[in-house]
Design a protein around this motif. Sequence first.
Motif, PDB file in Angstrom:
ATOM      1  N   TYR A 121     -64.509  82.580  17.294  1.00  0.00           N
ATOM      2  CA  TYR A 121     -65.761  82.206  16.646  1.00  0.00           C
ATOM      3  C   TYR A 121     -66.446  83.362  15.922  1.00  0.00           C
ATOM      4  O   TYR A 121     -67.493  83.840  16.334  1.00  0.00           O
ATOM      5  N   GLY A 168     -72.987  78.123  24.424  1.00  0.00           N
ATOM      6  CA  GLY A 168     -72.084  77.789  23.309  1.00  0.00           C
ATOM      7  C   GLY A 168     -72.694  76.734  22.418  1.00  0.00           C
ATOM      8  O   GLY A 168     -72.083  75.703  22.136  1.00  0.00           O
ATOM      9  N   LYS A 171     -75.927  68.148  19.052  1.00  0.00           N
ATOM     10  CA  LYS A 171     -76.154  67.224  20.191  1.00  0.00           C
ATOM     11  C   LYS A 171     -77.492  67.517  20.851  1.00  0.00           C
ATOM     12  O   LYS A 171     -78.153  66.616  21.368  1.00  0.00           O
ATOM     13  N   ASP A 199     -75.013  81.852  22.016  1.00  0.00           N
ATOM     14  CA  ASP A 199     -73.694  81.765  21.372  1.00  0.00           C
ATOM     15  C   ASP A 199     -73.235  83.162  20.969  1.00  0.00           C
ATOM     16  O   ASP A 199     -74.057  84.020  20.650  1.00  0.00           O
ATOM     17  N   ASP A 204     -72.608  86.640  25.312  1.00  0.00           N
ATOM     18  CA  ASP A 204     -71.485  85.988  25.989  1.00  0.00           C
ATOM     19  C   ASP A 204     -72.057  85.390  27.280  1.00  0.00           C
ATOM     20  O   ASP A 204     -72.514  86.139  28.157  1.00  0.00           O
ATOM     21  N   PHE A 205     -72.036  84.074  27.388  1.00  0.00           N
ATOM     22  CA  PHE A 205     -72.684  83.449  28.551  1.00  0.00           C
ATOM     23  C   PHE A 205     -71.920  83.685  29.862  1.00  0.00           C
ATOM     24  O   PHE A 205     -72.406  83.334  30.932  1.00  0.00           O
TER      25      PHE A 205
HETATM   26  N1  SAH Z   1     -71.693  73.096  21.649  1.00  0.00           N
HETATM   27  C1  SAH Z   1     -71.090  72.820  20.361  1.00  0.00           C
HETATM   28  C2  SAH Z   1     -70.044  73.873  19.975  1.00  0.00           C
HETATM   29  C3  SAH Z   1     -68.799  73.884  20.829  1.00  0.00           C
HETATM   30  S1  SAH Z   1     -67.623  75.068  20.194  1.00  0.00           S
HETATM   31  C4  SAH Z   1     -70.477  71.456  20.408  1.00  0.00           C
HETATM   32  O1  SAH Z   1     -70.522  70.826  21.445  1.00  0.00           O
HETATM   33  O2  SAH Z   1     -69.969  70.994  19.374  1.00  0.00           O
HETATM   34  C5  SAH Z   1     -67.809  76.358  21.371  1.00  0.00           C
HETATM   35  C6  SAH Z   1     -69.008  77.225  21.064  1.00  0.00           C
HETATM   36  O3  SAH Z   1     -69.169  78.136  22.128  1.00  0.00           O
HETATM   37  C7  SAH Z   1     -68.840  78.039  19.791  1.00  0.00           C
HETATM   38  O4  SAH Z   1     -70.020  77.975  19.023  1.00  0.00           O
HETATM   39  C8  SAH Z   1     -68.565  79.465  20.299  1.00  0.00           C
HETATM   40  O5  SAH Z   1     -69.052  80.459  19.416  1.00  0.00           O
HETATM   41  C9  SAH Z   1     -69.287  79.461  21.620  1.00  0.00           C
HETATM   42  N2  SAH Z   1     -68.694  80.306  22.647  1.00  0.00           N
HETATM   43  C10 SAH Z   1     -67.408  80.298  23.097  1.00  0.00           C
HETATM   44  N3  SAH Z   1     -67.259  81.158  24.111  1.00  0.00           N
HETATM   45  C11 SAH Z   1     -68.480  81.739  24.308  1.00  0.00           C
HETATM   46  C12 SAH Z   1     -68.974  82.700  25.231  1.00  0.00           C
HETATM   47  N4  SAH Z   1     -68.179  83.253  26.161  1.00  0.00           N
HETATM   48  N5  SAH Z   1     -70.285  83.044  25.159  1.00  0.00           N
HETATM   49  C13 SAH Z   1     -71.102  82.498  24.219  1.00  0.00           C
HETATM   50  N6  SAH Z   1     -70.685  81.583  23.325  1.00  0.00           N
HETATM   51  C14 SAH Z   1     -69.393  81.194  23.376  1.00  0.00           C
END
Ligand code: SAH
Length: 328
Positions: free
Chosen positions: A41, A89, A95, A113, A141-142
């Motif tokens: 991403y 994320g 949503k 994110d 990073d969560f």
């Molecule tokens: N919530 C949205 C996006 C899902 S895609 C939906 O439901 O459509 C996954 C998202 O999580 C992406 O925007 C990516 O940048 C983020 N992401 C993935 N791993 C992550 C992490 N470890 N910490 C923070 N964000 C993360």
Amino acid sequence: MITTSTNQHLSIRNPLLVAFRADVVRGLRGPVKTLPCKYFYDAAGSELFEQITELEEYYPTRTELAIMREHAPAMAAHLGQRCLLIEYGSGSSLKTRLLLDHLVHPAGYIPIDVSGEHLQRSAQALAGDYPGIDIRPLCADFTRPLRLPELSKPEARRVVYFPGSTIGNFTHQEALLLLRKTALLCGGGGAVLLGADMRKDPRVIERAYNDHHGVTARFNSNLLVRINRELGADFNVEQFSHRAFYDSAVGRIEMHLISRRAQSVHIDGETFFFQPGESIRTEYSHKYSLRGLCQLAEASGLESRRVWMDKRHYFSVNYLAVKAQVAC
Ligand code: SAH
Ligand code: AVI
């Protein structure tokens, strides 16, 4: 096999890039080559993911959105008044809008994110559309310890919204650890609202990761494009092909990049060799049963209180309340 030149590490100083380099090199050094999927991403990767969500083959987003449209009022009622909504994320927060439309006097919304530009753009658009809600984007990073921004309004409870089945991109152990930490972050009275893709006909699942427009393939290989750009590597991106298959025994999609021929790649002073047909595993996407989700929640200090699903039972949104006593 790896060869290391003497001037490695000299070119990269930015701490984020140092971490990126370390993760990439660690992943490619092992007997089975892997790359962490969170690095999909960058700005281009987030854009490609948005395109994936529109694909006919990719059912999860459209199914989860339909569940949210139908049940957001009931979900918001579970979240209650003056809730602080934290999202893992958050991506485009599409949503989340459905939840925000129904929340009563929310204390604030913290979208988290790793994709910084995408996060800023989404948060700006939200702030314009929801001027009454304190929106504080956090580029982080969560899975790492989080320092949440301070909000002006007091919160009655914390709820982590974790949609998209992003939980599926973690192994069972990683998911357990993440949900345990999340239960602690939310504390007593808090909850997790978790979107999870369900087990179903493997053909339906496999199609979703092998679209005929090749968008998922571009999303996958963008990881190599990013490594080339940010770490100065020399992956010949055309010489790696996309492969995604469903492992029914484990209940997960595996995404790989397969080397089309014998080749070597240089990344900041290190050389990695690839045999013809050798793979880099880039992503897992686990699919769940309701029983598996309940067990995962229980083991994480959470308790499944309510599940919303579509008619075909393709996707579930789960209200998981923090159990009275949570310990790490
Ligand atoms: N919530 C949205 C996006 C899902 S895609 C939906 O439901 O459509 C996954 C998202 O999580 C992406 O925007 C990516 O940048 C983020 N992401 C993935 N791993 C992550 C992490 N470890 N910490 C923070 N964000 C993360
Ligand atoms: C974000 N995540 C849940 C997506 C998934 O389905 O595992 C990422 C994705 N990978 C390929 N297509 C979509």
